[in-house]
Design an enzyme around this catalytic site. Structure first.
Site, mmCIF file in Angstrom:
data_model
loop_
_atom_site.group_PDB
_atom_site.id
_atom_site.type_symbol
_atom_site.label_atom_id
_atom_site.label_comp_id
_atom_site.label_asym_id
_atom_site.label_seq_id
_atom_site.Cartn_x
_atom_site.Cartn_y
_atom_site.Cartn_z
ATOM 1 N N ARG A 1 0.856 -1.188 0.000
ATOM 2 C CA ARG A 1 0.000 0.000 0.000
ATOM 3 C C ARG A 1 0.893 1.240 0.000
ATOM 4 O O ARG A 1 2.038 1.194 0.461
ATOM 5 C CB ARG A 1 -0.895 0.007 1.236
ATOM 6 C CG ARG A 1 -1.781 -1.221 1.381
ATOM 7 C CD ARG A 1 -2.514 -1.196 2.713
ATOM 8 N NE ARG A 1 -3.394 -2.348 2.895
ATOM 9 C CZ ARG A 1 -3.041 -3.496 3.474
ATOM 10 N NH1 ARG A 1 -1.809 -3.639 3.947
ATOM 11 N NH2 ARG A 1 -3.899 -4.488 3.591
ATOM 12 N N ARG B 1 -0.891 -2.068 -6.993
ATOM 13 C CA ARG B 1 -1.120 -3.185 -6.054
ATOM 14 C C ARG B 1 -2.026 -4.230 -6.718
ATOM 15 O O ARG B 1 -1.777 -5.432 -6.615
ATOM 16 C CB ARG B 1 -1.743 -2.633 -4.783
ATOM 17 C CG ARG B 1 -2.048 -3.648 -3.685
ATOM 18 C CD ARG B 1 -2.439 -2.872 -2.424
ATOM 19 N NE ARG B 1 -3.110 -3.677 -1.418
ATOM 20 C CZ ARG B 1 -2.481 -4.415 -0.496
ATOM 21 N NH1 ARG B 1 -1.164 -4.460 -0.490
ATOM 22 N NH2 ARG B 1 -3.164 -5.098 0.408
ATOM 23 N N LYS C 1 -1.324 -2.791 8.186
ATOM 24 C CA LYS C 1 -2.437 -2.355 9.020
ATOM 25 C C LYS C 1 -2.441 -3.122 10.334
ATOM 26 O O LYS C 1 -2.072 -4.287 10.385
ATOM 27 C CB LYS C 1 -3.764 -2.581 8.287
ATOM 28 C CG LYS C 1 -3.978 -1.661 7.094
ATOM 29 C CD LYS C 1 -5.344 -1.902 6.486
ATOM 30 C CE LYS C 1 -5.631 -0.926 5.350
ATOM 31 N NZ LYS C 1 -6.961 -1.148 4.758
ATOM 32 N N HIS D 1 -3.427 -9.186 3.501
ATOM 33 C CA HIS D 1 -4.866 -9.276 3.739
ATOM 34 C C HIS D 1 -5.138 -10.181 4.936
ATOM 35 O O HIS D 1 -4.592 -11.274 5.026
ATOM 36 C CB HIS D 1 -5.595 -9.848 2.516
ATOM 37 C CG HIS D 1 -5.759 -8.870 1.407
ATOM 38 N ND1 HIS D 1 -6.013 -9.240 0.095
ATOM 39 C CD2 HIS D 1 -5.717 -7.513 1.388
ATOM 40 C CE1 HIS D 1 -6.124 -8.168 -0.664
ATOM 41 N NE2 HIS D 1 -5.944 -7.108 0.098
ATOM 42 N N TYR E 1 -9.293 -11.033 -7.045
ATOM 43 C CA TYR E 1 -8.288 -11.092 -8.103
ATOM 44 C C TYR E 1 -8.428 -12.341 -8.958
ATOM 45 O O TYR E 1 -7.983 -12.361 -10.104
ATOM 46 C CB TYR E 1 -6.886 -11.002 -7.498
ATOM 47 C CG TYR E 1 -6.642 -9.671 -6.846
ATOM 48 C CD1 TYR E 1 -6.524 -8.509 -7.601
ATOM 49 C CD2 TYR E 1 -6.547 -9.555 -5.462
ATOM 50 C CE1 TYR E 1 -6.335 -7.272 -7.000
ATOM 51 C CE2 TYR E 1 -6.352 -8.325 -4.850
ATOM 52 C CZ TYR E 1 -6.239 -7.194 -5.628
ATOM 53 O OH TYR E 1 -6.058 -5.977 -5.029
ATOM 54 N N HIS F 1 -2.650 2.115 -5.738
ATOM 55 C CA HIS F 1 -3.495 0.941 -5.530
ATOM 56 C C HIS F 1 -3.686 0.160 -6.827
ATOM 57 O O HIS F 1 -3.855 -1.072 -6.795
ATOM 58 C CB HIS F 1 -4.848 1.356 -4.947
ATOM 59 C CG HIS F 1 -5.348 0.397 -3.925
ATOM 60 N ND1 HIS F 1 -4.730 0.212 -2.693
ATOM 61 C CD2 HIS F 1 -6.385 -0.475 -3.939
ATOM 62 C CE1 HIS F 1 -5.380 -0.707 -2.011
ATOM 63 N NE2 HIS F 1 -6.382 -1.144 -2.744
#
Length: 293
Positions: A143, A241, A167, A264, A273, A238
């Site tokens: 990110r 990404r 995150k 994730h 995806y 993004h």
């Protein structure tokens, strides 16, 4: 209360400045709505107030995705207030999130990525930095907040990996690949020393004042790069990404590995995806097979 919530997001959830900005904006919008309806205390908010607010957003023709985000912000805020004892009941618990239309993520094809790499300037410190940024985004799928948060010490060229802080303060190691590592080595050897103004600055990617780059600066750099190509579509961190994940799956990578590389938490976040890859294969089939139509 809002400041306490922001502190919680920063310290415990390691939320990015981008995320914090939207949380604050969403909660302040809701607070103004409450005041207009004579409610001055969050403890007095009921399910009915939440429903009226969502109806107002609908009447104002807000996009479904925006409404969903605002509701998510309120859900997190009232969960925090309930946990801290500011409210006895969480009024958002009974409100369901509106279903979103599934949009397939946009990505670049390999030939388009090659155009971007060829467009990068290799003759100046800023050019070497920009190429290193592009190679790193494509090679790792990080990110933009993770990219600008990288420090020089996070790189391990011997192992060919970079330590990424994601995150929720989660760490992961991501392989760099030959091209990204070469671009980073060139930048560290010939570019970064000329940008450095403060010897103790740990940031990997520096601006012209020798300080850490911001998310906005990276977006501007990418926009400048694509202007030097014949490509007409937009570019964002993004989208790179998305490109990283799509190309991995098309190359035979398994979904779990891509999930780990992207950072994730839920596999469902990565599964979109597979739809991108299937759509791509279908398009190739219809274009190439003589009896596909």
């Amino acid at each position: 209360m809002l400041q306490a919530f922001v502190d919680y997001l920063q310290l415990e959830k390691n939320a990015s400045p981008y995320t914090l900005r939207y949380y604050v904006q969403d909660i302040e919008d809701f607070t103004r709505f409450l005041k207009q309806h004579g409610v001055s205390n969050y403890a007095a908010v009921s399910y009915v107030h939440i429903r009226k607010y969502l109806s107002l957003l609908h009447d104002k023709a807000y996009a479904r995705r925006t409404v969903s985000r605002k509701l998510s912000s309120l859900r997190s805020f009232f969960r925090f207030l309930e946990r801290e004892g500011y409210v006895a009941v969480n009024p958002v618990k009974m409100v369901s999130t509106p279903k979103l239309e599934k949009k397939l993520p946009q990505f670049f094809f390999c030939a388009e990525m090659e155009q971007l790499f060829q467009a990068a300037d290799r003759s100046s410190p800023l050019g070497l930095r920009n190429l290193a940024i592009l190679e790193t985004l494509y090679a790792t799928g990080v990110r933009v907040s993770e990219l600008v948060g990288l420090n020089v010490d996070d790189l391990d060229f011997e192992l060919g990996v970079v330590l990424v802080y994601g995150k929720g303060a989660k760490e992961r190691y991501v392989p760099l690949g030959h091209y990204a590592q070469e671009a980073l080595e060139n930048y560290l050897r010939e570019g970064r020393p000329l940008l450095e103004r403060h010897p103790k600055e740990p940031a990997l990617f520096l601006n012209c004042r020798g300080r850490r780059l911001t998310d906005r600066s990276v977006r501007r750099i990418l926009n400048q790069l694509i202007e030097n190509t014949s490509l007409t579509q937009k570019i964002t961190p993004h989208k790179l990404r998305h490109t990283f994940a799509t190309h991995l799956l098309e190359g035979g990578a398994d979904l779990r590995s891509v999930q780990e590389l992207l950072g994730h938490v839920q596999i469902s976040s990565t599964q979109i995806y597979t739809h991108v890859s299937n759509e791509h294969l279908r398009a190739v089939y219809h274009k190439a097979h003589p009896r596909s139509k």
